[in-house]
Scaffold this motif. Structure first.
Motif, PDB file in Angstrom:
ATOM      1  N   GLN A 271     -40.962  -6.931  36.556  1.00 31.92           N
ATOM      2  CA  GLN A 271     -39.562  -6.529  36.437  1.00 31.92           C
ATOM      3  C   GLN A 271     -38.778  -7.494  35.563  1.00 31.92           C
ATOM      4  O   GLN A 271     -37.883  -7.079  34.814  1.00 31.92           O
ATOM      5  N   TRP A 272     -39.104  -8.780  35.655  1.00 31.84           N
ATOM      6  CA  TRP A 272     -38.387  -9.757  34.826  1.00 31.84           C
ATOM      7  C   TRP A 272     -38.740  -9.564  33.349  1.00 31.84           C
ATOM      8  O   TRP A 272     -37.888  -9.676  32.483  1.00 31.84           O
ATOM      9  N   ILE A 273     -40.010  -9.273  33.078  1.00 31.92           N
ATOM     10  CA  ILE A 273     -40.413  -8.987  31.695  1.00 31.92           C
ATOM     11  C   ILE A 273     -39.770  -7.674  31.246  1.00 31.92           C
ATOM     12  O   ILE A 273     -39.261  -7.584  30.132  1.00 31.92           O
ATOM     13  N   GLY A 274     -39.802  -6.683  32.103  1.00 33.99           N
ATOM     14  CA  GLY A 274     -39.025  -5.456  31.901  1.00 33.99           C
ATOM     15  C   GLY A 274     -39.366  -4.677  30.642  1.00 33.99           C
ATOM     16  O   GLY A 274     -38.475  -4.338  29.858  1.00 33.99           O
ATOM     17  N   LYS A 275     -40.628  -4.361  30.456  1.00 31.33           N
ATOM     18  CA  LYS A 275     -41.023  -3.588  29.278  1.00 31.33           C
ATOM     19  C   LYS A 275     -40.490  -2.168  29.371  1.00 31.33           C
ATOM     20  O   LYS A 275     -40.639  -1.499  30.385  1.00 31.33           O
TER      21      LYS A 275
ATOM     22  N   ALA B 193     -38.196   5.294  17.397  1.00 33.89           N
ATOM     23  CA  ALA B 193     -38.908   4.778  18.569  1.00 33.89           C
ATOM     24  C   ALA B 193     -38.827   3.253  18.614  1.00 33.89           C
ATOM     25  O   ALA B 193     -38.861   2.582  17.580  1.00 33.89           O
ATOM     26  N   LYS B 194     -38.747   2.719  19.837  1.00 36.57           N
ATOM     27  CA  LYS B 194     -38.575   1.277  20.003  1.00 36.57           C
ATOM     28  C   LYS B 194     -39.113   0.843  21.365  1.00 36.57           C
ATOM     29  O   LYS B 194     -38.941   1.539  22.368  1.00 36.57           O
ATOM     30  N   ILE B 195     -39.792  -0.314  21.403  1.00 34.62           N
ATOM     31  CA  ILE B 195     -40.185  -0.953  22.666  1.00 34.62           C
ATOM     32  C   ILE B 195     -39.325  -2.190  22.851  1.00 34.62           C
ATOM     33  O   ILE B 195     -39.215  -3.027  21.940  1.00 34.62           O
ATOM     34  N   THR B 196     -38.700  -2.327  23.979  1.00 29.33           N
ATOM     35  CA  THR B 196     -37.859  -3.487  24.258  1.00 29.33           C
ATOM     36  C   THR B 196     -38.288  -4.137  25.567  1.00 29.33           C
ATOM     37  O   THR B 196     -39.068  -3.584  26.338  1.00 29.33           O
ATOM     38  N   TYR B 197     -37.717  -5.322  25.799  1.00 29.05           N
ATOM     39  CA  TYR B 197     -38.025  -6.083  27.008  1.00 29.05           C
ATOM     40  C   TYR B 197     -36.735  -6.598  27.622  1.00 29.05           C
ATOM     41  O   TYR B 197     -35.798  -6.998  26.916  1.00 29.05           O
ATOM     42  N   LYS B 198     -36.716  -6.590  28.919  1.00 27.90           N
ATOM     43  CA  LYS B 198     -35.596  -7.218  29.621  1.00 27.90           C
ATOM     44  C   LYS B 198     -35.640  -8.727  29.436  1.00 27.90           C
ATOM     45  O   LYS B 198     -34.605  -9.395  29.427  1.00 27.90           O
ATOM     46  N   LEU B 199     -36.836  -9.259  29.274  1.00 32.00           N
ATOM     47  CA  LEU B 199     -37.028 -10.694  29.095  1.00 32.00           C
ATOM     48  C   LEU B 199     -36.231 -11.192  27.895  1.00 32.00           C
ATOM     49  O   LEU B 199     -36.257 -10.600  26.818  1.00 32.00           O
ATOM     50  N   ARG B 200     -35.531 -12.296  28.092  1.00 36.00           N
ATOM     51  CA  ARG B 200     -34.769 -12.932  27.002  1.00 36.00           C
ATOM     52  C   ARG B 200     -35.463 -14.220  26.602  1.00 36.00           C
ATOM     53  O   ARG B 200     -36.186 -14.834  27.392  1.00 36.00           O
ATOM     54  N   ASP B 201     -35.228 -14.651  25.360  1.00 38.34           N
ATOM     55  CA  ASP B 201     -35.766 -15.945  24.952  1.00 38.34           C
ATOM     56  C   ASP B 201     -35.182 -17.048  25.838  1.00 38.34           C
ATOM     57  O   ASP B 201     -34.048 -16.961  26.311  1.00 38.34           O
ATOM     58  N   TRP B 202     -35.949 -18.091  26.016  1.00 34.88           N
ATOM     59  CA  TRP B 202     -35.656 -19.153  26.982  1.00 34.88           C
ATOM     60  C   TRP B 202     -34.720 -20.186  26.349  1.00 34.88           C
ATOM     61  O   TRP B 202     -35.098 -20.901  25.435  1.00 34.88           O
TER      62      TRP B 202
END
Length: 895
Positions: free
Chosen positions: A290-294, A479-488
């Motif tokens: 869930q944190w990565i959130g693909k 089309a697009k793949i995104t992530y909930k994960l943000r850079d640190w």
């Protein structure tokens, strides 16, 4: 007079219950389970005296260890064996050889706070120690180290509040933690002790940062962050509550700062895929995912009315609902907010943005009520060309996705609530395949497209694909793949952390001779070229912190190290340079400590390839579930980078992960000073011993369960200790070598149960089994078999190592049992040849028979008629029916 076996067992179980049932609610099912494995022939009658035992419990539980006759002398014994282990390097990690299985047993890095341990902390350490000791006895090579996560904001704040140096307070705290861990008898290899604040450790943390920098995974960026002037640092979203810092309740504001960022998003796919095959709790795996959130979906571009060339890009997983967009919402920090705001709305929009700036992302997303303001501007629908109002809302985050969302209130619950609150249009563009959807709530499931022009009648899946194709054809998205994960965000504006090994050129105004200028002097005009970062040469590591008398935070986002001008500015080859004044977050040191434990004295490398091959990955990682997301995610990221660079042969660091449940205060709340419910383990050890603490924490209930602490209930395991100690003494003094079949069966069933329970980390039921065996052996008085006493000493030793060692010594063994072979049970002795079965007459229990396991109905009836109570009920009656269930029940219907 000789007691019957049934009466004897009831006495045994009653005594066992007095010892254990008072612990916690988990004790009763553990003991009920114990009677199930012990013997079906001994399982009846337990509940008959349950209430009587409960009455006795409250009286017995208050008795202290010192009130027991023949009390186990824990103070003397624990000191004796702790000295022995230390003098003999008993738990020194062996050199790896090909002939033995390896077990790397690791506890999550403890943070050495000024308060020291409370009784909740040792639970996980005890669990891992049980496994380390058990695996040594099973013949495995075991690596079981410990160290200290000693950088961080709490240590710095404590030093500021006390007027001390953080290095001094940290060293003092570590010494106290170390004393407490040693007093509990944990089998750590103390030669491998490390702290993240050790200079040599800092060197290799900085070295890893440089590898990240060289591979393009560490870069500078202007990031909107939670800045707390009072603490003088950036805070994570989790550290901000209702616009205030979690620590100290200081005001927090959102502002853009130059920050070092680690590009963890480059590893998002790998981090998700790497979870497959890991033996982790399902909830933790889900939290990671869930944190990565693909998300797989579509980018859509909305032109802005009146602003040529400006576009608002949104990402959605429901492109099929595009025709139902009735407004677009921007995050308050979106760069177009100011531009799209109309003159009439500008003041209201600016005030709203200012009010929202003090709230963290976590605070905003957690809020039940979503708020927003109409900007007065409009976006252009990419397909219909209609004007769509633009709002600014707190539920949209600038740090997530594109910082903008297309609102489809008919098919999104959040948008529906927002539209209802502000009386915005709702357009239905998806209906169920059968029937009609309610207009009182959003219809969020798949269906068929309606009111969608050329897309009408398409299923949701087909419509998504066709809308995406349409957008690609008109160059308005795709089309697009995104992530909930943000850079640190990796920078911290505080003192007590690892310096970031980067420096920058310093420029002076035209006409100024750099050799004559000195940027350390006040008034010297100069510019630090942050756009030209230079890595510190690896040969010059570690870059140490400067000594500072005043390291308190200030309102300068450059951090307190900016005030250490003699450290910050330096000359090289006739040119001036300025060091980075941000430090690393506390997460940095805990990202790779498991590697350093392999090779803590290595001054040439962070760890050697051979030791990586010998010991990695970690076989058992034990720690609290509160670290289920960020620590594990960050550590896995660093590990995968080092894997790609060829420094480790293992793609994942932690093969098996176990979370111990939290131990609450006696009031059922989390232990804290403010609640006054903290229990110091020193007090328990002083009064009842380290082994009593260890046994109690493992017996309270399942390891992963949340449990309340009850000091008065420690007395139960104290009684168990005393009984076991005295049973072993009796065996040693009398030297009995004979063992009855009954005792042999109980012993071997116990050995099997304890072995299987340790393998599954079901420690509470393993201890229950040993309690049953101890109570049985106690009834033998002077006839306790030496063999049974030896096996019991070996079984209890992983849980109560001082007690186990002392009993082993009493039985005449000269060496430590730490590496003695684990007990082996005979499977045949774990199986009963006979069973006990209740006999009913007309549905009421009238007796009990003992018959062979494979006995048929005729034999069962023959034995039943020998029972006086059964025969009395059958006298003068005809047997109409016999209900016989082998191994379960015999019911005789007679008239």
């Amino acid at each position: 007079m000789r007691s019957s076996p049934q009466a004897l067992y009831l006495l045994l179980v009653a005594d066992m219950f007095r010892t254990t049932i008072s612990f916690v609610p988990y004790a009763r099912p553990a003991l009920v389970q114990s009677k199930k494995w012990l013997a079906p022939s001994l399982s009846n009658g337990v509940h008959r005296f349950m209430s009587a035992v409960d009455e006795q419990t409250s009286t017995d539980a208050s008795a202290g260890a010192e009130a027991q006759p023949g009390a186990y002398p824990f103070a003397r014994v624990e000191k004796k064996w702790q000295s022995f282990w230390e003098e003999n390097d008993t738990f020194k990690t062996p050199e790896r050889g090909p002939e033995k299985e390896k077990k790397y047993v690791l506890d999550m890095f403890p943070y050495p706070s000024g308060a020291g341990l409370h009784v909740g902390h040792p639970e996980g350490y005890t669990a891992s120690d049980v496994m380390a000791r058990y695996w040594r006895m099973k013949g495995c090579d075991v690596l079981h180290p410990i160290g200290w996560d000693s950088f961080g904001l709490p240590a710095e704040q404590f030093a500021i509040n006390t007027g001390a140096q953080p290095a001094d307070t940290t060293a003092k705290n570590i010494a106290n933690f170390k004393r407490q861990l040693k007093m509990l008898g944990f089998s750590y290899d103390w030669d491998r002790e490390i702290a993240t604040t050790d200079v040599e450790y800092v060197k290799w943390t900085q070295w890893i940062f440089l590898q990240l920098y060289k591979t393009g995974l560490a870069e500078q960026s202007s990031v909107s962050v939670n800045w707390c002037p009072a603490l003088g640092t950036v805070l994570a979203n989790e550290e901000v509550i209702n616009g205030l810092s979690e620590r100290g309740d200081h005001p927090v504001t959102r502002l853009p700062l130059r920050q070092w960022v680690l590009k963890i998003t480059d590893y998002a796919d790998r981090l998700e895929a790497g979870l497959d095959g890991l033996d982790w709790p399902s909830g933790t795996l889900t939290s990671q995912q869930q944190w990565i959130g693909k998300s797989e979906g579509c980018n859509i571009e909305f032109d802005v009315d009146g602003l040529d060339g400006e576009k608002i890009t949104v990402f959605t997983t429901r492109a099929d609902t595009l025709m139902g967009v009735t407004y677009v919402t921007l995050a308050p920090e979106h760069p177009l907010v100011s531009s799209v705001a109309s003159p009439e709305q500008k003041d209201e929009v600016d005030a709203y943005v200012e009010a929202t700036s003090s709230r963290s992302d976590l605070d905003r997303t957690a809020a039940k009520e979503k708020t927003g303001v109409f900007t007065g501007g409009y976006a252009i629908h990419p397909i219909t060309g209609d004007k769509v109002p633009i709002w600014v809302g707190d539920y949209v985050l600038g740090s997530y996705g594109t910082g903008a969302v297309m609102a489809v209130p008919a098919h999104d619950e959040r948008d529906f609530e927002f539209a209802a609150k502000y009386d915005l249009d709702i357009k239905w563009v998806v209906k169920p395949k059968k029937g009609e959807a309610s207009t009182d709530e959003a219809f969020t499931t798949n269906g068929v497209a309606v009111n969608s022009g050329e897309f009408d009648g398409m299923t949701t899946t087909t419509c998504k694909k066709e809308v995406t194709k349409k957008l690609e054809s008109i160059e308005k998205g795709g089309a697009k793949i995104t992530y909930k994960l943000r850079d640190w965000v990796f920078s911290r504006q505080r003192y007590w952390g690892e310096p970031i090994p980067i420096y920058f050129p310093v420029d002076f105004p035209e006409g100024v001779n750099p050799e004559e200028a000195d940027p350390k002097e006040d008034g010297c005009e100069h510019t630090i070229r942050f756009d030209q970062p230079i890595p510190v040469d690896e040969a010059d590591l570690p870059l140490k912190l400067p000594e500072m008398e005043d390291f308190a935070p200030g309102d300068d986002p450059a951090g307190c190290l900016a005030r250490a001008k003699d450290w910050r500015y330096f000359q090289k080859d006739g040119k001036w340079f300025a060091r980075e004044t941000n430090t690393m977050p506390q997460w940095a040191g805990s990202c790779w400590y498991y590697f350093r434990f392999l090779d803590p004295k290595n001054s040439e490398a962070a760890f050697s390839p051979k030791l990586d091959e010998d010991w990695m990955p970690v076989d058992l990682y034990v720690g609290g579930s509160e670290h289920a997301v960020l620590h594990l995610l960050y550590a896995r990221f660093w590990h995968q980078v080092l894997f790609d660079l060829g420094y480790t042969k293992h793609a994942e660091p932690f093969q098996k992960l176990v979370h111990q449940g939290m131990i609450l205060g006696s009031d059922g709340e989390k232990m804290s000073k403010s609640r006054g419910n903290v229990v110091n383990p020193d007090d328990i050890v002083d009064k009842q011993g380290a082994d009593a603490l260890r046994l109690y924490e493992m017996f309270m209930g399942p390891l992963e369960a949340v449990k309340p602490w009850q000091t008065e209930q420690v007395a139960g395991v104290v009684r168990f200790q005393n009984k076991l100690y005295n049973v072993v003494k009796s065996a040693s003094e009398k030297g009995c070598t004979e063992m009855s079949e009954e005792t042999a069966k109980i012993l071997h069933k116990t050995m099997k149960k304890v072995t299987e329970d340790i393998d599954s980390m079901s420690f509470n039921t393993a201890i229950s089994a040993m309690m049953v065996l101890t109570n049985h052996l106690q009834t033998l008085k002077e006839n306790v078999p030496v063999e049974a006493a030896e096996k019991l000493a070996l079984m209890v030793s992983p849980f109560a190592p001082h007690l186990g060692e002392e009993c082993w010594s009493i039985l005449g063994n000269e060496d430590s049992l730490a590496y003695h072979e684990w007990i082996e049970y005979d499977e045949e002795l774990c199986v009963d040849n006979t069973i006990k079965m209740g006999v009913q007459v007309n549905g009421k229990v009238r007796g009990e028979i003992e018959i062979p396991k494979d006995a048929d109905q005729d034999l069962a009836m023959e034995e039943a008629k020998k029972q006086s109570r059964v025969s009395a009920q059958l006298e003068g009656k005809d047997i109409k029916k016999i209900i016989f269930v082998p191994g379960r029940i015999l019911n005789i219907v007679a008239k």
